[in-house]
Design an enzyme around this catalytic site. Structure first.
Site, mmCIF file in Angstrom:
data_model
loop_
_atom_site.group_PDB
_atom_site.id
_atom_site.type_symbol
_atom_site.label_atom_id
_atom_site.label_comp_id
_atom_site.label_asym_id
_atom_site.label_seq_id
_atom_site.Cartn_x
_atom_site.Cartn_y
_atom_site.Cartn_z
ATOM 1 N N PRO A 16 0.842 -1.198 0.000
ATOM 2 C CA PRO A 16 0.000 0.000 0.000
ATOM 3 C C PRO A 16 0.874 1.244 0.000
ATOM 4 O O PRO A 16 1.833 1.333 0.764
ATOM 5 C CB PRO A 16 -0.780 -0.130 1.308
ATOM 6 C CG PRO A 16 0.107 -0.953 2.197
ATOM 7 C CD PRO A 16 0.837 -1.901 1.292
ATOM 8 N N MET A 17 0.554 2.194 -0.880
ATOM 9 C CA MET A 17 1.302 3.451 -0.941
ATOM 10 C C MET A 17 0.309 4.591 -1.112
ATOM 11 O O MET A 17 -0.433 4.637 -2.098
ATOM 12 C CB MET A 17 2.308 3.434 -2.095
ATOM 13 C CG MET A 17 3.455 2.459 -1.903
ATOM 14 S SD MET A 17 4.583 2.385 -3.328
ATOM 15 C CE MET A 17 3.635 1.334 -4.447
ATOM 16 N N ALA A 18 0.303 5.501 -0.153
ATOM 17 C CA ALA A 18 -0.646 6.614 -0.177
ATOM 18 C C ALA A 18 -0.447 7.452 -1.432
ATOM 19 O O ALA A 18 0.680 7.817 -1.786
ATOM 20 C CB ALA A 18 -0.466 7.483 1.062
ATOM 21 N N GLN A 70 -6.360 -1.209 3.965
ATOM 22 C CA GLN A 70 -5.453 -0.778 5.025
ATOM 23 C C GLN A 70 -6.027 0.413 5.791
ATOM 24 O O GLN A 70 -6.466 1.399 5.188
ATOM 25 C CB GLN A 70 -4.071 -0.395 4.487
ATOM 26 C CG GLN A 70 -3.080 -0.174 5.639
ATOM 27 C CD GLN A 70 -1.709 0.292 5.215
ATOM 28 O OE1 GLN A 70 -1.567 1.399 4.736
ATOM 29 N NE2 GLN A 70 -0.695 -0.553 5.403
ATOM 30 N N CYS A 101 3.853 3.645 8.880
ATOM 31 C CA CYS A 101 3.990 4.897 8.135
ATOM 32 C C CYS A 101 4.854 5.885 8.917
ATOM 33 O O CYS A 101 4.563 6.188 10.078
ATOM 34 C CB CYS A 101 2.621 5.504 7.840
ATOM 35 S SG CYS A 101 2.731 7.066 6.913
ATOM 36 N N LYS A 140 1.382 -4.185 9.278
ATOM 37 C CA LYS A 140 2.612 -3.756 8.620
ATOM 38 C C LYS A 140 3.353 -2.814 9.557
ATOM 39 O O LYS A 140 2.770 -1.849 10.069
ATOM 40 C CB LYS A 140 2.306 -3.054 7.291
ATOM 41 C CG LYS A 140 3.550 -2.745 6.456
ATOM 42 C CD LYS A 140 3.166 -2.255 5.055
ATOM 43 C CE LYS A 140 4.382 -2.187 4.147
ATOM 44 N NZ LYS A 140 5.296 -1.071 4.474
ATOM 45 N N GLY A 202 11.215 -3.911 1.358
ATOM 46 C CA GLY A 202 12.340 -2.979 1.396
ATOM 47 C C GLY A 202 13.438 -3.335 0.427
ATOM 48 O O GLY A 202 13.978 -4.445 0.465
ATOM 49 N N ASP A 203 13.767 -2.414 -0.490
ATOM 50 C CA ASP A 203 14.859 -2.575 -1.455
ATOM 51 C C ASP A 203 14.619 -3.692 -2.462
ATOM 52 O O ASP A 203 15.544 -4.418 -2.834
ATOM 53 C CB ASP A 203 16.195 -2.802 -0.735
ATOM 54 C CG ASP A 203 16.684 -1.560 0.000
ATOM 55 O OD1 ASP A 203 16.071 -0.487 -0.184
ATOM 56 O OD2 ASP A 203 17.662 -1.662 0.761
#
Length: 324
Positions: A16-18, A70, A101, A140, A202-203
């Site tokens: 999920p990305m705002a 989410q 977040c 998360k 991550g990465d």
């Protein structure tokens, strides 16, 4: 892969990305192999106070299952009620609680990663949400608040005991935001500490990174965030690599541009042309990230206002870059 009562057809999850993972982008990523998608985070206070704009963020695409909604907040009762509303509004298969977040406006209000500073409150939040809905609840979170307070193992054990059905771990602290290298060893420690599924985050920028992070962490799933921006093919290429050991190439540039246009068309259908074109300025530029010599086009993209302009620009791009 099984999360509580929900079965996944693969191991790759779109993070999920705002402001990014709207219904259009999630749909494109599903078509290219994401086994699970998660909505942009929504405020449970906004849901409980019947904010008119918030429910639209929870709308799932046709056939977008399994999917998670989410939510964020820190008051157990509000989180429970918000989870019930999110489940009813979206028809989601899971509820995901954001405890990672790092944004000041989120963490500064005691939400998101701020909950890692108060594990007892975080436990009450997870318990309240798990009791409020009849679907699996996932969490998360990050390594910790900063380098001096890395409590990821204890936090993971707490989350499992409180009722979480799966965890997603971003291998950075809140203080790091998105800088520096993600600590995959921390994710490995979480995986070894709990018995529920763990997603490593991550990465992960290339399909090969999926294999690397799975090998380094022993995680059950990989959650891909920024690596999917302008590159939904990372899912199908990584799936192929996992299945066959061979990573297919990216599709030709023309096909990639056509996909960018389709994503914006979907967004326009869901939220209107004006909003979709404003957001297109970021999304379309992401589709050009692997191509050099297009600075003039990138400037023009940032001035797009109508779909018709995007169609013309896309054709010019395809004429400029012809790679077969």
């Amino acid at each position: 892969m099984q999360i509580g009562s929900v079965s996944l057809a693969g191991r790759l999850v779109l993070a999920p990305m705002a402001g990014v993972t709207d219904r259009a982008f999630r749909q494109v990523c599903r078509e290219h192999g994401a086994a699970l998608t998660v909505t942009e985070m929504v405020s449970t206070k906004a849901l409980c106070y019947q904010d008119k704009k918030t429910p639209a963020l929870l709308a799932l695409g046709e056939g977008e299952h399994p999917a998670a909604a989410q939510i964020f907040g820190h008051e157990p009762e509000t989180m429970a009620e918000g989870a019930r509303i999110a489940r009813a509004v979206s028809g989601c298969d899971m509820i995901d609680i954001n405890m990672g977040c790092p944004a000041p406006k989120i963490a500064g209000n005691g939400d998101g990663s701020a909950l890692m500073r108060d594990p007892a409150l975080a436990a009450r939040v997870i318990e309240a949400v798990a009791c409020a809905v009849n679907v699996p609840v996932t969490v998360k979170f990050r390594k910790g608040w900063d380098e001096q307070s890395q409590n990821y193992v204890e936090f993971a054990r707490m989350a499992e005991q409180a009722g979480a059905a799966a965890l997603a771990v971003h291998g950075r602290t809140r203080a790091q935001q998105y800088s520096g290298a993600a600590d995959w060893e921390a994710i490995r420690a979480v995986k070894q500490a709990v018995s529920i599924p763990v997603a490593a985050n991550g990465d992960v920028a290339e399909p090969e990174d999926v294999l690397r992070i799975l090998d380094a962490t022993g995680a059950d799933m990989v959650m891909i965030g920024r690596g999917a921006l302008g590159d939904p093919w990372i899912f199908e290429r990584a799936n192929a690599l996992l299945a066959t050991g061979v990573c297919p190439p990216l599709p030709p540039f023309a096909e990639r541009i056509d996909t960018a246009v389709r994503q914006i068309e979907l967004a326009a259908a869901y939220k209107g042309e004006r909003v979709a074109m404003l957001e297109a300025r970021r999304h379309v530029n992401c589709y050009l990230k692997r191509q050099s010599g297009l600075k003039a086009f990138k400037t023009r993209i940032c001035a797009l206002e109508r779909l018709e302009e995007l169609y013309h620009l896309a054709e010019e791009l395809k004429q400029t870059v012809q790679d077969g």
